[in-house]
Structures are given as C-alpha cells and as structure tokens.
Write an enzyme that holds these catalytic residues in place. Structure first.
Site, PDB file in Angstrom:
ATOM      1  N   ASN A  44       0.807  -1.171   0.067  1.00  0.00           N
ATOM      2  CA  ASN A  44      -0.019   0.052  -0.054  1.00  0.00           C
ATOM      3  C   ASN A  44       0.819   1.201   0.001  1.00  0.00           C
ATOM      4  O   ASN A  44       1.985   1.174   0.613  1.00  0.00           O
ATOM      5  CB  ASN A  44      -0.964   0.007   0.906  1.00  0.00           C
ATOM      6  N   GLU A  46       0.244   5.107   0.922  1.00  0.00           N
ATOM      7  CA  GLU A  46      -0.824   6.328   1.009  1.00  0.00           C
ATOM      8  C   GLU A  46      -0.433   7.647   0.653  1.00  0.00           C
ATOM      9  O   GLU A  46       0.632   8.006   0.099  1.00  0.00           O
ATOM     10  CB  GLU A  46      -0.688   6.155   2.673  1.00  0.00           C
ATOM     11  N   CYS A  55      -4.174   0.557  -2.466  1.00  0.00           N
ATOM     12  CA  CYS A  55      -3.984  -0.712  -1.932  1.00  0.00           C
ATOM     13  C   CYS A  55      -2.822  -1.816  -2.479  1.00  0.00           C
ATOM     14  O   CYS A  55      -2.660  -1.626  -3.569  1.00  0.00           O
ATOM     15  CB  CYS A  55      -5.420  -1.445  -1.910  1.00  0.00           C
ATOM     16  N   GLU A  57      -2.990  -4.879  -3.108  1.00  0.00           N
ATOM     17  CA  GLU A  57      -3.625  -5.649  -4.282  1.00  0.00           C
ATOM     18  C   GLU A  57      -3.445  -5.048  -5.519  1.00  0.00           C
ATOM     19  O   GLU A  57      -3.017  -5.517  -6.690  1.00  0.00           O
ATOM     20  CB  GLU A  57      -4.944  -5.981  -3.935  1.00  0.00           C
ATOM     21  N   CYS A  88     -10.164  -5.205   0.257  1.00  0.00           N
ATOM     22  CA  CYS A  88     -11.449  -4.393   0.410  1.00  0.00           C
ATOM     23  C   CYS A  88     -12.282  -4.468  -0.987  1.00  0.00           C
ATOM     24  O   CYS A  88     -11.695  -5.265  -1.754  1.00  0.00           O
ATOM     25  CB  CYS A  88     -10.978  -2.914   0.405  1.00  0.00           C
ATOM     26  N   CYS A  91     -10.772  -3.596  -4.353  1.00  0.00           N
ATOM     27  CA  CYS A  91      -9.755  -4.604  -4.685  1.00  0.00           C
ATOM     28  C   CYS A  91     -10.499  -5.867  -5.337  1.00  0.00           C
ATOM     29  O   CYS A  91     -10.017  -6.630  -6.162  1.00  0.00           O
ATOM     30  CB  CYS A  91      -8.617  -4.951  -3.654  1.00  0.00           C
TER      31      CYS A  91
HETATM   32  N1  THU Z   1      -5.353  -1.373   2.115  1.00  0.00           N
HETATM   33  C1  THU Z   1      -4.880  -2.212   1.373  1.00  0.00           C
HETATM   34  O1  THU Z   1      -3.659  -2.159   0.935  1.00  0.00           O
HETATM   35  N2  THU Z   1      -5.567  -3.381   0.798  1.00  0.00           N
HETATM   36  C2  THU Z   1      -6.876  -3.582   1.224  1.00  0.00           C
HETATM   37  O2  THU Z   1      -7.563  -4.480   0.738  1.00  0.00           O
HETATM   38  C3  THU Z   1      -7.597  -2.718   2.077  1.00  0.00           C
HETATM   39  C4  THU Z   1      -6.858  -1.766   2.525  1.00  0.00           C
HETATM   40  C5  THU Z   1      -4.639  -0.380   2.949  1.00  0.00           C
HETATM   41  C6  THU Z   1      -4.985   0.927   2.293  1.00  0.00           C
HETATM   42  C7  THU Z   1      -4.533   1.708   3.321  1.00  0.00           C
HETATM   43  O3  THU Z   1      -3.282   2.306   3.046  1.00  0.00           O
HETATM   44  C8  THU Z   1      -4.458   1.091   4.790  1.00  0.00           C
HETATM   45  O4  THU Z   1      -4.662  -0.238   4.182  1.00  0.00           O
HETATM   46  C9  THU Z   1      -5.837   1.329   5.570  1.00  0.00           C
HETATM   47  O5  THU Z   1      -7.042   1.162   4.988  1.00  0.00           O
END
Ligand code: THU
Length: 128
Positions: A44, A46, A55, A57, A88, A91
């Site tokens: 991930n 941000e 994300c 994925e 999520c 994804c």
């Molecule tokens: N996140 C992912 O990388 N994959 C997911 O399927 C759900 C959330 C990350 C996004 C963000 O940087 C952190 O998790 C918190 O939501």
C-alpha cells in the site's frame, strides 16, 4: 493447489515491509502469481490526500500486468495484524477483472491463512 502457498505469503510479507503507510500505520503486502510462474509484489502507498491511497493488491496486479503477465492464478495478502487480511471491496472488483477463479489467500501476521476464489468474495461483480 498446484503452487507453494507459503512462498506466495512470504513474498507478500516482503512487499508489506516496503509499505508506505504513515497515515494509517496499517501496512499491507500482496503477491500475485502469474501463469508464467513469476511472482509480482505490491504494497500500500498512502498519500496526504487520503483518498488517493493505493491498496497493495492493486499495486501488485498492476505490476504483474505491466511486466506482461497475461493470466493471474493466485493472490496472497498479508498485514501486520492478528486478523486475516481481507481485500477491500474495490480490490475484489479489481481482481475479478482478471478472472473469477483467481485464488485469494488471506493471511495474518503468524502466516495463518484462509483460501477463497475471488468469485466467492465478490459474488455479484459490476460488469458491462
Ligand atoms: N489497504 C490495502 O492495501 N488493501 C486492502 O484491501 C484494504 C486496505 C490499505 C489502504 C490503506 O493504506 C490502509 O490499508 C488502511 O486502510
């Protein structure tokens, strides 16, 4: 499964350690297994503009496609939590684009895992 699940989880964990998650402090790593046998990683990423956060994925799937991979067989996802890391909804839709039978391995920090097909995680995907 005709592949090494533990190895795919380990690659996801390697990716997780590269996560850029200063806002949530929640690091996620992902590894995609392509039909060539190659593995692609994603973490991930941000952003101060929070909704731009990427994300793990989607990063890993984009990596696989960009390297020329034509088919995705499996995806492993891990975080640094005691809970299994679930992709999520966005994804799930993103993974579904490349095949409803893609295997999704959801792991926790102790490498315990659960396996599902993406079609079972997203039974009624958006299509047009
Ligand atoms: N996140 C992912 O990388 N994959 C997911 O399927 C759900 C959330 C990350 C996004 C963000 O940087 C952190 O998790 C918190 O939501």
């Amino acid at each position: 499964m005709g592949f090494n699940v533990e190895k795919l989880i380990e690659e996801a964990e390697r990716a997780r350690r590269q996560a850029y998650a200063p806002y949530s402090n929640f690091s996620v790593g992902c590894a995609v297994l392509g039909s060539t046998g190659r593995i692609y990683r994603g973490c991930n990423v941000e952003n101060a503009s929070l909704s731009l956060s990427l994300c793990a994925e989607r990063a890993a799937v984009a990596n696989a496609l960009c390297a020329g991979e034509k088919e995705i067989l499996a995806i492993a996802v891990i975080s640094d939590s005691n809970e299994l890391c679930r992709p999520c909804g966005a994804c799930r839709q993103f993974i579904m684009e490349f095949g409803e039978n893609i295997i999704v391995i959801m792991a926790d920090k102790e490498r315990k895992y659960e396996v599902r097909k993406v079609k079972d995680l997203l039974p009624i995907p958006f299509k047009f």
